[in-house]
Write an enzyme that holds these catalytic residues in place. Structure first.
Site, short mmCIF file in Angstrom:
data_model
loop_
_atom_site.label_atom_id
_atom_site.label_comp_id
_atom_site.label_asym_id
_atom_site.label_seq_id
_atom_site.Cartn_x
_atom_site.Cartn_y
_atom_site.Cartn_z
N HIS A 76 0.82 -1.22 0.00
CA HIS A 76 0.00 0.00 0.00
C HIS A 76 0.85 1.27 0.00
CE1 HIS A 76 0.40 -0.11 4.52
NE2 HIS A 76 0.43 1.19 4.35
N ASP A 107 0.15 -7.53 1.36
CA ASP A 107 0.61 -6.16 1.59
C ASP A 107 2.14 -6.09 1.63
OD1 ASP A 107 0.23 -3.43 1.85
OD2 ASP A 107 0.17 -3.49 4.04
N SER A 182 4.75 2.22 8.17
CA SER A 182 4.40 1.06 7.35
C SER A 182 5.59 0.61 6.52
CB SER A 182 3.23 1.41 6.41
OG SER A 182 2.08 1.73 7.14
#
Length: 223
Positions: A76, A107, A182
């Protein structure tokens, strides 16, 4: 005699304090040591994404997976990116990165840069060995603050967040995973990466992709 017995604290409780202090000092020393060892392997990722004829910047983190320039991050972070760059600790400027492959279900994305010298690759462990309650460190670049380290524990394993099109098998931790974290690593107190941080959900609730999954995807993307 009975009153005296009740009022006097047990000898064991009095003797436990020095042991606790020593254990805390040992934990602190270990956190400092692991932080110094791991942060050189964590990079800042910037992606330029085009949405509805507008270009936006998405930021995240990544972990150096090999000395020759492979970097793991989140799908993402680089999804639909036109351009990706990474910034490394101690290296001036932004380094162009190529997206080798990306997998929405897990992901996970794999980047590649062309370094001029061998990079400080992270050491990887096994998520199968992760235990609920063990100490871990989340390392990343939340809000652009490079090399941020957060201490916490593994709160749960096998979390299903019910997110469509995603393999829901997360490690949950209370180590802080904020915006920009992230793609950074979750590390045990032996300095081994046990997960790739994916998303935060409120204060003290973060979710990490098990490293065994991440490494399996990396091998498939790199073929």
């Amino acid at each position: 005699a009975i009153w005296f017995a009740l009022a006097t604290p047990p000898a064991r409780a009095t003797e436990a304090a020095p042991v606790t202090d020593a254990a805390l000092a040992q934990l602190q020393g270990r956190v400092i040591e692991i932080s110094k060892r791991v942060t050189p392997s964590v990079v800042h990722v910037e992606a330029i994404v085009k949405v509805n004829d507008r270009r936006n910047e998405v930021t995240g983190s990544g972990v150096i997976a090999s000395s020759d320039g492979r970097i793991l991050t989140n799908h993402h972070v680089v999804e639909k990116a036109e351009k990706v760059t990474v910034t490394m600790p101690g290296v001036a400027g932004k380094i162009p990165a190529r997206i080798i492959g990306s997998d929405k279900q897990t992901d996970i994305a794999l980047l590649r840069i062309e370094p001029t010298h061998p990079l400080p690759a992270a050491t990887f462990g096994s998520s199968d060995e992760v235990r609920v309650g063990q100490w871990v460190l989340a390392v990343g670049n939340p809000y652009g603050l490079d090399g941020t380290v957060s201490l916490g524990i593994v709160s749960a394993k096998g979390r299903n967040l019910g997110i469509p099109d995603l393999i829901n098998d997360f490690i949950q931790t209370d180590a802080m995973i904020d915006r920009g974290s992230s793609g950074g690593p979750l590390v045990d107190l032996d300095g081994r990466v046990v997960g790739i941080n994916s998303r935060g959900q409120g204060r003290g609730i973060g979710f990490t992709i098990p490293v065994d999954t991440a490494l399996d995807v990396m091998r498939q993307l790199d073929n």
